[in-house]
Design a protein around this motif. Sequence first.
Motif, PDB file in Angstrom:
ATOM      1  N   ILE A 281       0.821  -1.215   0.000  1.00 13.65           N
ATOM      2  CA  ILE A 281       0.000   0.000   0.000  1.00 13.65           C
ATOM      3  C   ILE A 281       0.856   1.266   0.000  1.00 13.65           C
ATOM      4  N   PRO A 282       1.933   1.356   0.807  1.00 13.27           N
ATOM      5  CA  PRO A 282       2.763   2.573   0.734  1.00 13.27           C
ATOM      6  C   PRO A 282       3.308   2.857  -0.665  1.00 13.27           C
ATOM      7  N   ILE A 283       3.765   1.824  -1.374  1.00  6.52           N
ATOM      8  CA  ILE A 283       4.314   2.061  -2.713  1.00  6.52           C
ATOM      9  C   ILE A 283       3.189   2.375  -3.695  1.00  6.52           C
ATOM     10  N   GLY A 284       2.025   1.741  -3.513  1.00  7.08           N
ATOM     11  CA  GLY A 284       0.870   2.097  -4.336  1.00  7.08           C
ATOM     12  C   GLY A 284       0.474   3.552  -4.137  1.00  7.08           C
ATOM     13  N   LEU A 285       0.534   4.022  -2.897  1.00  3.32           N
ATOM     14  CA  LEU A 285       0.189   5.415  -2.608  1.00  3.32           C
ATOM     15  C   LEU A 285       1.244   6.380  -3.140  1.00  3.32           C
ATOM     16  N   GLU A 286       2.502   5.951  -3.164  1.00  2.00           N
ATOM     17  CA  GLU A 286       3.538   6.798  -3.764  1.00  2.00           C
ATOM     18  C   GLU A 286       3.260   7.006  -5.254  1.00  2.00           C
ATOM     19  N   ALA A 287       2.869   5.929  -5.931  1.00  2.00           N
ATOM     20  CA  ALA A 287       2.518   6.045  -7.351  1.00  2.00           C
ATOM     21  C   ALA A 287       1.309   6.949  -7.531  1.00  2.00           C
ATOM     22  N   TRP A 288       0.332   6.812  -6.638  1.00  2.00           N
ATOM     23  CA  TRP A 288      -0.866   7.685  -6.687  1.00  2.00           C
ATOM     24  C   TRP A 288      -0.465   9.142  -6.483  1.00  2.00           C
ATOM     25  N   SER A 289       0.431   9.391  -5.524  1.00  2.00           N
ATOM     26  CA  SER A 289       0.875  10.758  -5.248  1.00  2.00           C
ATOM     27  C   SER A 289       1.587  11.364  -6.452  1.00  2.00           C
ATOM     28  N   GLU A 290       2.376  10.562  -7.159  1.00  2.00           N
ATOM     29  CA  GLU A 290       3.069  11.051  -8.354  1.00  2.00           C
ATOM     30  C   GLU A 290       2.078  11.481  -9.434  1.00  2.00           C
ATOM     31  N   ARG A 291       0.912  10.826  -9.464  1.00  2.00           N
ATOM     32  CA  ARG A 291      -0.109  11.169 -10.455  1.00  2.00           C
ATOM     33  C   ARG A 291      -0.773  12.518 -10.161  1.00  2.00           C
ATOM     34  N   GLN A 292      -0.617  13.017  -8.934  1.00  2.00           N
ATOM     35  CA  GLN A 292      -1.268  14.273  -8.552  1.00  2.00           C
ATOM     36  C   GLN A 292      -0.413  15.504  -8.852  1.00  2.00           C
ATOM     37  N   LYS A 293       0.828  15.305  -9.285  1.00  2.00           N
ATOM     38  CA  LYS A 293       1.727  16.442  -9.511  1.00  2.00           C
ATOM     39  C   LYS A 293       1.173  17.386 -10.567  1.00  2.00           C
ATOM     40  N   GLN A 294       1.243  18.669 -10.285  1.00  2.00           N
ATOM     41  CA  GLN A 294       0.863  19.700 -11.247  1.00  2.00           C
ATOM     42  C   GLN A 294       1.986  20.732 -11.265  1.00  2.00           C
ATOM     43  N   LEU A 295       2.659  20.855 -12.396  1.00  2.00           N
ATOM     44  CA  LEU A 295       3.842  21.707 -12.500  1.00  2.00           C
ATOM     45  C   LEU A 295       3.530  22.992 -13.252  1.00  2.00           C
ATOM     46  N   PRO A 296       4.218  24.097 -12.931  1.00  5.68           N
ATOM     47  CA  PRO A 296       3.963  25.374 -13.610  1.00  5.68           C
ATOM     48  C   PRO A 296       4.239  25.285 -15.108  1.00  5.68           C
ATOM     49  N   ASP A 297       3.459  26.012 -15.902  1.00  2.00           N
ATOM     50  CA  ASP A 297       3.593  25.985 -17.352  1.00  2.00           C
ATOM     51  C   ASP A 297       4.995  26.389 -17.807  1.00  2.00           C
ATOM     52  N   ASP A 298       5.533  27.442 -17.196  1.00  2.00           N
ATOM     53  CA  ASP A 298       6.826  27.926 -17.673  1.00  2.00           C
ATOM     54  C   ASP A 298       7.948  26.931 -17.369  1.00  2.00           C
ATOM     55  N   VAL A 299       7.803  26.170 -16.297  1.00  2.00           N
ATOM     56  CA  VAL A 299       8.807  25.166 -15.947  1.00  2.00           C
ATOM     57  C   VAL A 299       8.803  24.039 -16.981  1.00  2.00           C
ATOM     58  N   ILE A 300       7.596  23.584 -17.347  1.00  2.00           N
ATOM     59  CA  ILE A 300       7.478  22.522 -18.354  1.00  2.00           C
ATOM     60  C   ILE A 300       8.000  23.021 -19.699  1.00  2.00           C
ATOM     61  N   ASP A 301       7.618  24.224 -20.068  1.00  2.00           N
ATOM     62  CA  ASP A 301       8.013  24.748 -21.370  1.00  2.00           C
ATOM     63  C   ASP A 301       9.526  24.883 -21.479  1.00  2.00           C
ATOM     64  N   LYS A 302      10.169  25.358 -20.415  1.00  2.00           N
ATOM     65  CA  LYS A 302      11.635  25.506 -20.452  1.00  2.00           C
ATOM     66  C   LYS A 302      12.317  24.146 -20.592  1.00  2.00           C
ATOM     67  N   LEU A 303      11.824  23.159 -19.828  1.00  2.00           N
ATOM     68  CA  LEU A 303      12.420  21.832 -19.921  1.00  2.00           C
ATOM     69  C   LEU A 303      12.320  21.289 -21.346  1.00  2.00           C
ATOM     70  N   VAL A 304      11.142  21.418 -21.955  1.00  2.00           N
ATOM     71  CA  VAL A 304      10.939  20.873 -23.293  1.00  2.00           C
ATOM     72  C   VAL A 304      11.789  21.612 -24.318  1.00  2.00           C
TER      73      VAL A 304
END
Length: 445
Positions: free
Chosen positions: A338-361
Amino acid sequence: MNPIVTIVGRPNVGKSTLFNRIAGAPIAIVEDLPGTTRDRIFADVEMLDREVTLIDTGGMEPESPSDMSKKIRQQIEAAIAESDTIIFVVDARDGLIAADREIADILRKLGKPVVLAANKVETEKLKESCAEFYQLGMGDPLPVSGHHGKGINELLEALVKVLPPAEAAPEEGNRPKLAIVGRPNVGKSMLLNALVGKERVIVDPTAGTTRDATDTIVKYKDQEVLLIDTAGIRKRSKAGTGLEYYGLVRTLRAINRCDVALLIMDATEFITAQDTHIAGYIKEACKGIVLIVNKWDLADRDQQDAFVALVDKRMKFVAHAPLLFTSALTGLGVKNVIPIGLEAWSERQKQLPDDVIDKLVQDAVAAHAPPPRGTKRLVVFRAYQAGNNPPSFIFMVNDPRLVHFSYERYLENRLRQTFGFSGTSLKLQFKKAGKRPTKSGGKIS
């Protein structure tokens, strides 16, 4: 849940060709011999803004005495029973024959909405001959050609009209949803009991004991978690009864419904082709995934490195999935599930700023330019995150057709290297920019 549309008809009327045409890819085996398709093939497809699960079936021979024909008929009747709508395919070249009438009688008794498709209509003369299929009492016969793509839009329009109304997703609160999935008899129900700490579902060594999805709420620290236990997915050649088919459909629906799928594999069998097929279902549904090797108490512990190497080789398309070794019988590793399942669930909730994503790409594109396709080359104007659960990213480009799968994988890997997203699939969408996009209030203009 997606409505289920099942394609039925006698052998060699072109069901698999029609399935491939609608699904947009050569998924089913197509061969000009009766009885080629011995099982059901599934695909989630979009029909005029409605997502459906499309099912291809083997040829239905109502009066055939052979054991194979009886098994295929059992599968098809189970498919029909679970379906919301039926595509009944007949052959315009052969015309109306007795087997078509027998199948029509079966469908009529079930009371399911039916769309009648007269396939292999390549000429005006064949189109005119379709009128004889009115005798089946299945409504207007729609002339189509799965091979040439004729009449497909009209068929889809007719299907959408008889689909059940779209339903809102059931309210299940904010609990993370973990589905326990895998082949029959790998220990899914026993693992659920070990996680819950009591007998919640029947555990039996006979494959296929669990016939439906079962929900259990458990509490981990202060977090309520919904566990979904499912029937095992059999190899298609062995899915011979209605109950097994029922369990298969429920498993696919559980995968669509969950946030993270816990894929249970048997340590005594290493990795089977069916394990990789199930992982493929999970990836296509853009779900989180944790790979769990159960029955580790029965395995040679010295083989762990070999098992890890095999996972790396056969499951490289889900390289982001954590790997656990457990024994539901002895309790080995169960506390980590369950802890590792919840870690995967938590990763799915990430929301990153637009400018951060755009710069990386933009940095990724500058470091490794897209390969040319003929005289053209992909240009990425802008990128941003469109949502989470699953993490979804939009790439505004000059021409989405220029995106090679290897370059899409490169961009996904760069996102993972920088931001993690361990245990979850990512959804990358490439959209055509009418003109060079500019930022306006955080949106694309």
